[in-house]
Design an enzyme around this catalytic site. Structure first.
Site, short mmCIF file in Angstrom:
data_model
loop_
_atom_site.label_atom_id
_atom_site.label_comp_id
_atom_site.label_asym_id
_atom_site.label_seq_id
_atom_site.Cartn_x
_atom_site.Cartn_y
_atom_site.Cartn_z
NE ARG A 86 36.33 33.54 3.59
CZ ARG A 86 36.06 32.96 2.43
NH1 ARG A 86 36.33 33.57 1.31
NH2 ARG A 86 35.54 31.75 2.38
CG ASP A 87 30.55 39.35 8.22
OD1 ASP A 87 29.81 38.53 8.79
OD2 ASP A 87 30.19 40.51 7.96
#
Length: 197
Positions: free
Chosen positions: A92-93
């Site tokens: 995930r960012d």
């Protein structure tokens, strides 16, 4: 001496040849990458950076005919997207990719291209100590600049369902940017402050 290694890609029925440079290109016929980026950012002309997230995608950006503007074609530089790099790594960012993992990716990108790269450096990967060390490491790898945002570490993606995100204290963020600028060796290395406040 730089050597080019041809890399063949099959796209549909066509076979395309892309040359990957064997040595890091810190400067090109157009001058240092840092100076190129600084000139782009200071220019009154509209210019385009295209997202890339790997050495191959960066090279494709460099070789692609970009949007036409005022008789110029192609992309002037590369946006090394935190979201793109995170997705490419399968995380995930949200600062799940460490800054050393991101450095490794942008090193391959810089080695494969001769146009400037502006890295989405999220929050600088921690406090001012992490951010200033990042600047030196980016310079060592031939990256032209970075964009640091005013969120708290670890950050979450700005596009995440419209939630309000905690922001860094204004003075703390300003001092982080100052620490980065004070720590850079190349006066043309660009530190862009991205403000969501």
């Amino acid at each position: 001496m730089s050597t080019a290694v041809p890399l063949l890609l099959r796209q549909g029925r066509q076979l395309a040849s892309i040359h990957i440079m064997g040595m890091r290109a810190v400067s090109t016929d157009l001058g240092k990458k840092t100076t190129q980026l600084k000139n782009l950012l200071n220019s009154p002309q509209l210019t385009f950076l295209m997202e890339a997230h790997s050495g191959l995608s960066a090279r494709i950006v460099q070789e692609t005919e970009g949007p036409l503007f005022d008789g110029m074609s192609g992309f002037s530089g590369i946006w090394a997207s935190g979201l793109g790099i995170s997705a490419q790594l399968g995380v995930r960012d949200s600062n799940e990719a460490s800054w050393t993992q991101v450095l490794e990716v942008v090193e391959f990108m810089a080695d494969a291209t001769n146009i400037p790269i502006l890295l989405d450096a999220d929050t600088g990967y921690g406090n001012f100590n992490n951010a200033r060390r990042l600047i030196r490491k980016l310079e060592d790898r031939g990256v032209a600049g970075c964009c640091i945002e005013d969120k708290c570490f670890p950050k979450t993606n700005s596009l995440l369902d419209g939630r309000q995100q905690p922001l860094a204290d204004v003075e703390e963020f300003a001092l982080k940017i100052k620490a980065c600028k004070d720590h850079q060796r190349d006066p043309d290395f660009c530190v862009v402050a991205r403000v969501e406040a």
